[in-house]
Design an enzyme around this catalytic site. Structure first.
Site, PDB file in Angstrom:
ATOM      1  N   LYS A   1     -18.955   0.013  -8.606  1.00  0.00           N
ATOM      2  CA  LYS A   1     -18.490   1.247  -9.255  1.00  0.00           C
ATOM      3  C   LYS A   1     -17.222   1.020 -10.056  1.00  0.00           C
ATOM      4  O   LYS A   1     -17.007   1.685 -11.067  1.00  0.00           O
ATOM      5  CB  LYS A   1     -18.308   2.364  -8.220  1.00  0.00           C
ATOM      6  CG  LYS A   1     -19.648   2.884  -7.706  1.00  0.00           C
ATOM      7  CD  LYS A   1     -19.608   4.331  -7.256  1.00  0.00           C
ATOM      8  CE  LYS A   1     -21.014   4.820  -6.971  1.00  0.00           C
ATOM      9  NZ  LYS A   1     -21.105   6.115  -6.323  1.00  0.00           N
TER      10      LYS A   1
ATOM     11  N   LYS B   1     -30.705  -1.343  -8.240  1.00  0.00           N
ATOM     12  CA  LYS B   1     -31.175  -0.176  -7.486  1.00  0.00           C
ATOM     13  C   LYS B   1     -31.293   1.067  -8.385  1.00  0.00           C
ATOM     14  O   LYS B   1     -30.547   1.208  -9.357  1.00  0.00           O
ATOM     15  CB  LYS B   1     -30.287   0.085  -6.259  1.00  0.00           C
ATOM     16  CG  LYS B   1     -29.036   0.882  -6.520  1.00  0.00           C
ATOM     17  CD  LYS B   1     -28.517   1.557  -5.225  1.00  0.00           C
ATOM     18  CE  LYS B   1     -27.400   2.518  -5.598  1.00  0.00           C
ATOM     19  NZ  LYS B   1     -27.090   3.552  -4.641  1.00  0.00           N
TER      20      LYS B   1
ATOM     21  N   LYS C   1     -28.734   7.644  -9.613  1.00  0.00           N
ATOM     22  CA  LYS C   1     -28.733   8.867 -10.421  1.00  0.00           C
ATOM     23  C   LYS C   1     -27.728   8.825 -11.563  1.00  0.00           C
ATOM     24  O   LYS C   1     -27.819   9.587 -12.507  1.00  0.00           O
ATOM     25  CB  LYS C   1     -28.566  10.123  -9.562  1.00  0.00           C
ATOM     26  CG  LYS C   1     -27.416  10.148  -8.559  1.00  0.00           C
ATOM     27  CD  LYS C   1     -27.395  11.496  -7.813  1.00  0.00           C
ATOM     28  CE  LYS C   1     -27.282  11.456  -6.312  1.00  0.00           C
ATOM     29  NZ  LYS C   1     -26.191  10.733  -5.682  1.00  0.00           N
TER      30      LYS C   1
END
Ligand code: AQP
Length: 333
Positions: A115, A197, A200
């Site tokens: 992230k 992966k 969203k």
């Protein structure tokens, strides 16, 4: 909530409509645990702000996330459902735990590395200490099992390490939690880059299926899923990640084994297989979508359910925080 059943806790961020990955890796399994375990489920809005959110959107998505959890089968008569920021004890415990978590161990967290690379303009300390807040979420309720997708295993293990460290330093306080990861569906991959992966927040909308996507959109997304050129439906994650991912999805949806699926599509092209996968997803999501729309329209029901959940959660959480405060030596009158 004082029962002999083992405690289950899990949470999901209201950062957008849930993906098929969120559903198969986590949410779908939560209602299945309600009878055997004492379950607590949470919309973790405090985790969501580790990435910049538009305030009005976050509020809206919080309602949507709660409605989707209820539509997926969480029954407020059996489980607690609430919003994280409504139970201030999560943040209170998080501070104490952060004083028992090491900089080095947090630096090794894969999600932080991913992230912070994705949001290089906003590497805030919340992103770094996210796993400590997650440890607080879990440890606050004496949780035995945490049903999550494979990507969260590392965080649950960290929560366990922090709990163990605290117990050793201050005497037995926390239950040591264990991840509960599904055998199939634990890691649903992007439809466009099947070695990544499904997420969203992916900028490519074709990479994920949302639980709110219409039948047409779901069909289109599966039809454009990246596969390979050998034309054989065979499970081989390393060499055929796209087809293996679709087989994983189809397997959870239909209960068929990989061998059954290979046999079913033997000698048929990828087109037929992709259509069958899409149809299995459309069929499974339809009743959830209908229920979601019904619940989302009933704001009063949603609010009273979440309010009730938060009150009950606060009662449990407050006892634990008081105990922790006493153990670390905070004066209590
Ligand atoms: N691709 C996935 N396959 C299986 N399980 C998954 N989960 C997430 N992605 C997959 C599981 O969903 C639960 C809730 O996830 P979260 O909301 O805490 O956020 P996340 O793991 O960071 O999910 P996203 O979709 O990638 O969200 P963004 O894009 O906002 O960061 C967890 O149990 C997780 O394991």
């Amino acid at each position: 909530m004082e029962t002999q059943k083992k405690r289950v806790f899990s949470g999901i961020q209201p950062t957008g409509a849930f993906t098929l990955g969120n559903y198969l890796g986590a949410v779908r399994n939560w209602p299945l645990l309600q009878d055997e375990y004492d379950c607590i489920y949470c919309v973790v809005d405090q985790h969501a702000i580790t990435v910049r959110q538009t305030p009005a959107d976050l509020r809206k998505k919080t309602y949507e996330a709660a409605a989707m959890l209820l539509a997926s089968g969480i029954d407020p008569q059996k489980s607690l459902l609430f919003v994280q920021s409504h139970v201030p004890q999560h943040a209170q415990l998080s501070w104490v735990l952060s004083c028992n978590a090491q900089f080095g161990e947090l630096s090794r967290m894969t999600q932080f590395k991913d992230k912070s690379a994705k949001h290089a303009d906003n590497i805030n300390t919340g992103l770094f200490t996210y796993p400590v807040l997650m440890a607080a979420d879990i440890l606050l309720y004496g949780t035995h099992y945490v049903p999550v997708g494979g990507d969260q295993k590392q965080h649950v293990e960290l929560a366990r390490d922090i709990a163990q460290r605290f117990n050793n330093a201050y005497s037995e306080t926390f239950v040591l939690p264990e991840p509960m990861i599904p055998k199939v569906g634990a890691r649903i991959m992007s439809l466009q880059e099947p070695t990544k992966k499904m997420s969203k927040s992916d900028s490519n909308e074709k990479s994920f299926v949302l639980m709110t996507d219409s039948a047409d959109v779901i069909m289109k997304k599966f039809k454009s899923a990246v596969t390979d050129s050998d034309g054989i439906v065979r499970y081989d994650v390393e060499n055929k990640p796209g087809i293996s991912n679709l087989m994983g999805i189809y397997s959870v949806m239909t209960g068929k084994t990989m061998a059954d699926i290979e046999k079913e599509f033997d000698g048929q092209g990828y087109g037929t297989f992709k259509t069958a996968v899409a149809e299995s997803v459309i069929t499974a999501l339809k009743p959830v979508q209908d229920e979601y729309n019904r619940i989302l329209a009933d704001k009063a029901y949603l609010e009273s359910t979440l309010k009730d959940g938060a009150q009950k959660a606060q009662y449990v959480a407050n006892k634990l925080v008081n105990k922790v405060y006493r153990k670390v030596g905070f004066a209590q009158f």
